[in-house]
Write an enzyme that holds these catalytic residues in place. Structure first.
Site, PDB file in Angstrom:
ATOM      1  N   HIS B  41       0.810  -1.203   0.000  1.00 59.97           N
ATOM      2  CA  HIS B  41       0.000   0.000   0.000  1.00 59.97           C
ATOM      3  C   HIS B  41       0.853   1.267   0.000  1.00 59.97           C
ATOM      4  O   HIS B  41       0.569   2.223  -0.707  1.00 59.97           O
ATOM      5  CB  HIS B  41      -0.900  -0.031   1.240  1.00 59.97           C
ATOM      6  CG  HIS B  41      -1.883   1.079   1.316  1.00 59.97           C
ATOM      7  ND1 HIS B  41      -2.986   1.152   0.497  1.00 59.97           N
ATOM      8  CD2 HIS B  41      -1.940   2.166   2.114  1.00 59.97           C
ATOM      9  CE1 HIS B  41      -3.672   2.228   0.790  1.00 59.97           C
ATOM     10  NE2 HIS B  41      -3.057   2.866   1.765  1.00 59.97           N
ATOM     11  N   LYS B  83      -6.363  14.009  -8.165  1.00 67.70           N
ATOM     12  CA  LYS B  83      -5.878  12.667  -7.892  1.00 67.70           C
ATOM     13  C   LYS B  83      -7.048  11.747  -7.590  1.00 67.70           C
ATOM     14  O   LYS B  83      -8.102  12.200  -7.153  1.00 67.70           O
ATOM     15  CB  LYS B  83      -4.946  12.688  -6.674  1.00 67.70           C
ATOM     16  CG  LYS B  83      -4.344  11.328  -6.339  1.00 67.70           C
ATOM     17  CD  LYS B  83      -3.299  11.442  -5.238  1.00 67.70           C
ATOM     18  CE  LYS B  83      -2.470  10.201  -5.098  1.00 67.70           C
ATOM     19  NZ  LYS B  83      -3.122   9.111  -4.440  1.00 67.70           N
ATOM     20  N   HIS B  87     -10.530   3.375  -1.480  1.00 65.44           N
ATOM     21  CA  HIS B  87     -10.768   3.052  -0.076  1.00 65.44           C
ATOM     22  C   HIS B  87     -11.603   1.781  -0.022  1.00 65.44           C
ATOM     23  O   HIS B  87     -12.625   1.718   0.669  1.00 65.44           O
ATOM     24  CB  HIS B  87     -11.427   4.217   0.663  1.00 65.44           C
ATOM     25  CG  HIS B  87     -10.727   4.554   1.940  1.00 65.44           C
ATOM     26  ND1 HIS B  87     -11.366   4.949   3.073  1.00 65.44           N
ATOM     27  CD2 HIS B  87      -9.419   4.530   2.257  1.00 65.44           C
ATOM     28  CE1 HIS B  87     -10.485   5.163   4.034  1.00 65.44           C
ATOM     29  NE2 HIS B  87      -9.286   4.917   3.562  1.00 65.44           N
ATOM     30  N   ASP B 109      -5.342  15.242   0.214  1.00 65.51           N
ATOM     31  CA  ASP B 109      -4.289  15.211  -0.806  1.00 65.51           C
ATOM     32  C   ASP B 109      -4.317  16.457  -1.683  1.00 65.51           C
ATOM     33  O   ASP B 109      -3.284  16.908  -2.169  1.00 65.51           O
ATOM     34  CB  ASP B 109      -4.462  13.980  -1.708  1.00 65.51           C
ATOM     35  CG  ASP B 109      -3.826  12.738  -1.092  1.00 65.51           C
ATOM     36  OD1 ASP B 109      -2.872  12.890  -0.311  1.00 65.51           O
ATOM     37  OD2 ASP B 109      -4.285  11.621  -1.391  1.00 65.51           O
ATOM     38  N   SER B 305      -5.501   7.914  12.687  1.00 62.76           N
ATOM     39  CA  SER B 305      -6.547   8.879  13.022  1.00 62.76           C
ATOM     40  C   SER B 305      -6.644   9.896  11.906  1.00 62.76           C
ATOM     41  O   SER B 305      -5.631  10.348  11.371  1.00 62.76           O
ATOM     42  CB  SER B 305      -6.216   9.590  14.336  1.00 62.76           C
ATOM     43  OG  SER B 305      -6.403   8.712  15.408  1.00 62.76           O
TER      44      SER B 305
END
Ligand SMILES: Nc1ncnc2c1ncn2[C@@H]1O[C@H](COP(=O)(O)OP(=O)(O)O)[C@@H](O)[C@H]1O
Ligand SMILES: [Mg+2]
Lengths: 232, 727, 80, 80
Positions: B41, B83, B87, B109, B305
């Protein structure tokens, strides 16, 4: 004419209102931070839409304790022009400047689309540029627009002509099918007794430029400007 | 340590590399950090070498892949950052929060680059629409995107939705965000200047997603995922909204040297990446991180978080930075400083717990995985649709497609999204691309997300080329000149040679199409391990295209605008039912070869369409995609509430003409007097142009094949999704 | 001191979420359910006050912020 | 039979609504409050079941619909 657009943490339509006042109406406009305590320099206050304090607890419940709200209340008591749009309307309800409360939409989800609204009272500071019964096409975008109030107050609103806008069909018929959120008596916008405080769920700033699909929201801006200039 | 590295998902070779790089054994905290940063990832270890072939440059590209988002110059001192990201796994575990925090992440982002987010799009893939699980996931994902995006005041203006049994266990939730900024505000995720402060902004840190995203996204998904539930991250869009405003204010006042959002692997990732990009070291005092609950140093390092940012600030600006954050009611704490060298040193109450070269964390291993053409391809490709018996009643067949889960109207979805806020949306969802005006200029952006994975399954190379071409075509049909794109590559387990072959072919297809169409790839994301119980999803590359409309008056939508116009088809219709929605819905088959794609013709059709729009000849335009020209015509009728009467002269069988998904085609309308010019434009590019008939009336009539009332088609299209989701 | 506050929709006020939940429960086969109302369950900690003070303070919090008297009733429970 | 269900955010799970409410209470001068968490208070009526059956059925309703076990805890109270 000088407008003040009140910004709470989590407001998100303040720039849209500012844009329309500045670029379309070509009037003076300032942002008013929620911690300000003097709003006397404005001719009209706009409480914009959004999610003040994330809509946490209840829509508008936390924002109404912002320092600026005491100033807004004084301003309104003195006859100042105040318009609350969507979340701004919810804040005015929580602050007690308008009667009633908002429940969740009966469909239980957010709705963003154009709706038709019938102008029920065209002799207010906010609708004098319209004709009674005129149908306006303006978008809504909310989760909690299901207006409710006790029976006594509802009667008062009706009798005093304080229901300004009701959800309707394109031909102006007010019916259950044209009620997008379950609001009592199809109420989309109401005024206080003095008609200087106006709360509505639809977003006139989203219908103020032809490029966005409708200019019907201009009726509201033009009305308040005419009223201010003594022509309303 | 031996059991530990395995448990953390590192291989023995990787562990040896770590020991070699450090010149010693890592301690537990360090090992945990490597395991996350070297996970698929975060490190792209399987994909990096393959992605290198993508074209990423053009004169107007200000920032290509490698930063938080790509950035292009659109002239007039303005730039656009965008971008796409996935998820998927978090959304399969908890659809509402997974999708919500997906929006949160991609939005960070964008404003991390200095841009104000102006729109989101959400390409989604779900399993069988008839299964209760799909309905549950669908409801949760849509509500999560709405709940988070609406609160931020960022309109969600587009996306796409496909249902296919291959996504039953592994839904895909991809999200794209676009932002706009002045060119000078571009800022990077870099730490510079020894002695500068490292400031943590936003929410307090809790145990959210510990072992979350990075681990979830790097392993196949099966029963074990149940145990990972407590680590679900909960989104707080209100704090994110404050972060956007605070960060943009800080940037406008030029108070920041670098800005980085905290995503997967939390502080570990943000610190090592910013230090590595700036070629500096960093010292962090971990006890200064504001916590929600008591936590171990290791947990603080990797917590995911949400709604947190890392900023690099010169000491003389610190007070002002803290002031701005205070005004927005945000916590901002100095947690460390930029140091000389390249070591990332982390202290816990004065005791050093980590001391590693930042660059070794940020650039993990690179693998060249074995690839092998999977066997299923021969079988599916050899299927010949001409052997099928077709239904007699073509009107009913068209209605069936219109009300099918993949082609019906998505209105019930986009009406739950605030798609109007910010007053930029001038072509609403429901057309080909959404169009956003750029206030203060005459310009507008056209944006579209596309990726038909059935084509990619049937032919990864060709299917991915088609995804790029279709996305560009959607932008063109809306009046835009495609500029650049982002992408999200959703695949199975790359350690399996068949999957890796699909991946390699898909990227090769993307690269070739991008090069031919002169479209740089400026950002993207790879999501592997979309498998459960050994079965992978279809290989699913999703493209997010951004185009520029020089004059917003030239924006275009699909609706037949009035009666009496000529309806024309640009491009050639072939007998190509392979991989079509017709084949899937009517015959239950995902087989055959996807439609051909001739990139020269594609470019020709696109430039013809754009020229026709610019010269004011074309009055509506719609590209033909799933469902073929029949479905495209139906959509044009429904959108405008205007019918059409068409006569088609063709050698093809009616079903083939109606439902073939031949590429490089547009349905356009124009006035009679515009025809000669459009003919010339088309001819000069070798593009076929066929006049089919006229708009008008309240029916769509095509030869004696189709005769349907517009109102009925509209009702079927509009009611379908809600009905399907009610079960 | 641990305090719980229960906010519920006033009798006679529409409760769209409660109604929808009732519908879902029925369709899941829970036919014995006849009325569902959804409110809020708020828990908090209070420091440095005794039970009596707490009661009064929380009452005030409810009146001012936690509940909207037009549509909601509330009750307070002090756990000590 | 009257039943109450109390749903609250799991320990450790972020509760943004609780945080915002805590902030607001503090700024209203309720300094003694130190922690606020906001969950759901669901009341319902059940017909034709005894307390024991009710307990089991409501437990099931919670697991299937009323609470999200990934981020929420719940408890059930039967009032009879
Ligand atoms: N998940 C979604 N969210 C918002 N809009 C969507 C979504 N899915 C589809 N749409 C919108 O519905 C319209 C039709 O989508 P699609 O059929 O995928 O278009 P096309 O085939 O032209 O790419 C587009 O405007 C698209 O943006
Ligand atoms: Mg299209």
């Amino acid at each position: 004419m000088k407008f003040g657009v009140v910004v709470f943490p989590g407001s998100n339509c303040e720039m849209d209102c500012y844009h329309v006042i500045d670029k379309v109406l070509r009037e003076e406009v300032d942002y008013v931070w929620h911690q300000e305590t003097d709003v006397s320099r404005y001719d009209c206050l706009v409480l914009p839409g959004g999610f003040s304090y994330g809509d946490y607890l209840r829509c508008g419940a936390i924002a109404r304790f912002s320092p600026v709200m005491e100033a807004v209340a004084d301003y309104a008591r003195g006859g100042g022009l105040v318009i609350g749009i969507c979340n701004g309307f919810q804040i005015l309800l929580e602050a007690g400047l308008l009667p009633g409360a908002m429940l969740r939409n009966t469909c239980l989800h957010f709705i963003c689309r154009f709706v038709d609204l019938r102008v029920e009272n065209a002799s207010t500071p906010w609708t004098n540029a319209a004709e009674a019964g005129q149908v306006l096409r303006i978008p809504i975008a909310h989760n909690e627009g299901n207006y409710t109030v006790d029976a006594g107050t509802l009667r008062e609103l009706q009798e005093q002509g304080r229901i300004i806008l009701r959800y309707c069909a394109p031909d102006g018929t007010v019916s259950e099918e044209s009620n997008p959120n379950g609001a009592m008596d199809n109420i989309a916008g109401i005024c206080n007794e003095g008609f200087n405080v106006f709360g509505l769920m639809p977003h006139p700033e989203r219908a103020s430029e032809a490029v966005l699909g409708s200019t019907d929201g201009m009726v509201i801006w033009e009305s308040v400007m005419a009223h201010y200039r003594g022509r309303g | 340590m031996a059991e530990l590295y395995e448990e953390l998902g590192l291989t023995e070779g990787e562990y040896r590399d770590i020991v070699r790089l450090l010149g010693r054994e890592p301690n537990k905290v360090e090992l945990g950090m490597y395991s996350l940063m070297w996970s698929e990832h975060c490190s792209y270890k399987s994909s990096r070498a393959v992605l290198a072939q993508l074209p990423t440059r053009a004169s107007y590209v200000l920032q290509g892949p490698g930063e938080n988002a790509g950035v292009i110059d659109i002239g007039g001192g303005l730039a656009v950052a965008f971008k796409m990201e996935s998820h998927n796994h978090p959304s399969a575990v908890e659809p509402y929060q997974g999708a919500a925090t997906g929006i949160g992440g991609i939005v960070r982002d964008i404003f991390t680059m200095g841009a104000r987010p102006i729109a989101c799009l959400d390409p989604l893939r779900f399993g069988d629409p008839a299964s209760p699980r799909t309905r549950y996931l669908f409801g949760g994902v849509i509500a999560g995107i709405a709940g988070y995006g609406n609160c931020l005041g960022i309109p969600t203006v587009g996306g796409d939705i496909y249902f296919d049994p291959c996504y039953e266990e592994n839904i895909l939730v991809n999200v794209m965000c676009i932002g706009i900024m002045s060119k000078e505000s571009l800022i990077r995720g870099q730490a510079t200047g020894v002695g500068n402060a490292v400031v943590l902004l936003g929410n307090r840190t809790g145990r959210d997603g510990i072992g979350g995203a990075s681990i979830l996204a790097s392993q196949e998904f099966d029963e074990k995922s149940q145990e990972k539930r407590p680590s679900v991250q909960v989104g707080d869009p209100f704090t994110e909204k404050l972060l956007i405003e605070a960060c943009l204010e800080l940037l406008e006042k030029k108070l920041l040297l670098g800005l980085q959002d905290l995503g997967a692997a939390g502080i570990s990732c943000a610190c090592s990446e910013t230090a590595a990009r700036g070629g500096v070291g960093m010292r962090i005092d971990l006890e200064k991180v504001p916590l929600r609950e008591e936590m171990e140093p290791f947990e603080i390092m990797i917590s995911e978080s949400q709604e947190r940012m890392l900023a690099i600030v010169e000491p003389r600006n610190l007070e002002e930075v803290l002031g701005v954050c205070g005004k927005w009611g945000l916590s901002a704490v100095v947690i460390g400083e930029v140091t000389e060298g390249d070591a990332l040193k982390i202290y816990w109450h004065g005791e050093k717990v980590v001391d590693v070269p930042a660059s070794t964390l940020a650039s993990g291993p690179v693998y060249d995985r074995p690839a092998e053409r999977p066997d299923y391809l021969d079988e599916v490709q050899s299927f010949d649709p001409s052997t099928l018996r077709h239904p007699e009643d073509l009107s009913q067949t068209l209605l069936r497609l219109a009300g099918g889960p993949n082609l019906c109207s998505r209105r019930m979805v986009w009406e739950r999204y605030d798609h109007m806020v910010q007053l930029n949306t001038v072509v609403y969802p429901g057309s080909d691309a959404a169009v956003l005006r750029i206030k203060g200029t005459s310009k507008a952006l056209a944006v579209s997300c596309d990726g038909n994975s059935r084509y990619v399954y049937l032919d990864p190379y060709l299917g991915t080329q088609i995804a790029v071409a279709e996305s560009a075509r959607n932008v063109v049909a809306s009046g835009g000149v495609p500029m650049a794109f982002t992408n999200c590559l959703n695949f199975g387990n790359p350690e399996k040679p068949g999957i890796f072959w699909q991946f390699r072919e898909a990227v090769r297809g993307m690269a070739d199409a991008a090069r031919y169409l002169e479209l740089p790839v400026v950002s993207g994301n790879v999501s592997f391990y979309n498998e459960s119980f050994g079965a992978a999803i279809y290989p699913t590359p999703v493209i997010g295209m951004v185009g520029l409309i020089g004059n917003a008056a030239h924006r275009m939508d699909i609706a037949f605008p009035q009666e009496g116009l000529a309806v024309a088809l640009l491009g050639e219709t072939l007998d190509e039912l392979g991989g079509s929605e017709y084949l899937w819905l009517v015959h239950g088959m995902a087989a055959g070869r996807p439609p051909r794609l001739d990139l020269r013709l594609e470019k020709g059709a696109q430039t013809t369409c754009i020229e026709g729009i610019r010269r004011g000849i074309i009055l509506s335009a719609h590209d033909c995609s799933e469902g073929g020209v029949a479905v495209a015509l139906m959509e044009c009728c429904c959108a405008g509430g205007v019918g059409a009467r068409l006569e088609v002269d063709t050698e093809l069988k009616p079903v083939s003409w109606l439902f073939s998904e031949s590429q490089s085609r547009f349905v356009v309308t124009l006035r009679e007097e515009g025809l000669p010019t459009l003919r010339e434009l088309a001819k000069a590019r070798n593009v076929q142009l066929e006049v089919l008939g006229r708009t008008g009336g309240d029916r769509l009539v095509i030869n004696d094949w189709i005769d349907l009332e517009v109102a009925e088609m509209d009702r079927v299209r509009e009611e379908a999704l809600e009905r399907i989701m009610r079960g | 001191m641990k305090v719980s506050v229960f906010v519920s929709p006033k009798q006679g006020v529409l409760d769209p979420a409660g109604q929808a939940t009732l519908g879902s429960l029925k369709s899941l086969g829970f036919d014995e359910v006849s009325d569902v109302r959804i409110g809020k369950y708020i828990t908090m900690r209070l420091e440095g006050v005794d039970a009596e003070q707490a009661e009064a303070r929380v009452q005030e919090m409810c009146e001012r912020l936690l509940a909207n008297p037009i549509i909601e009733d509330f009750k307070v429970e002090i756990e000590g």
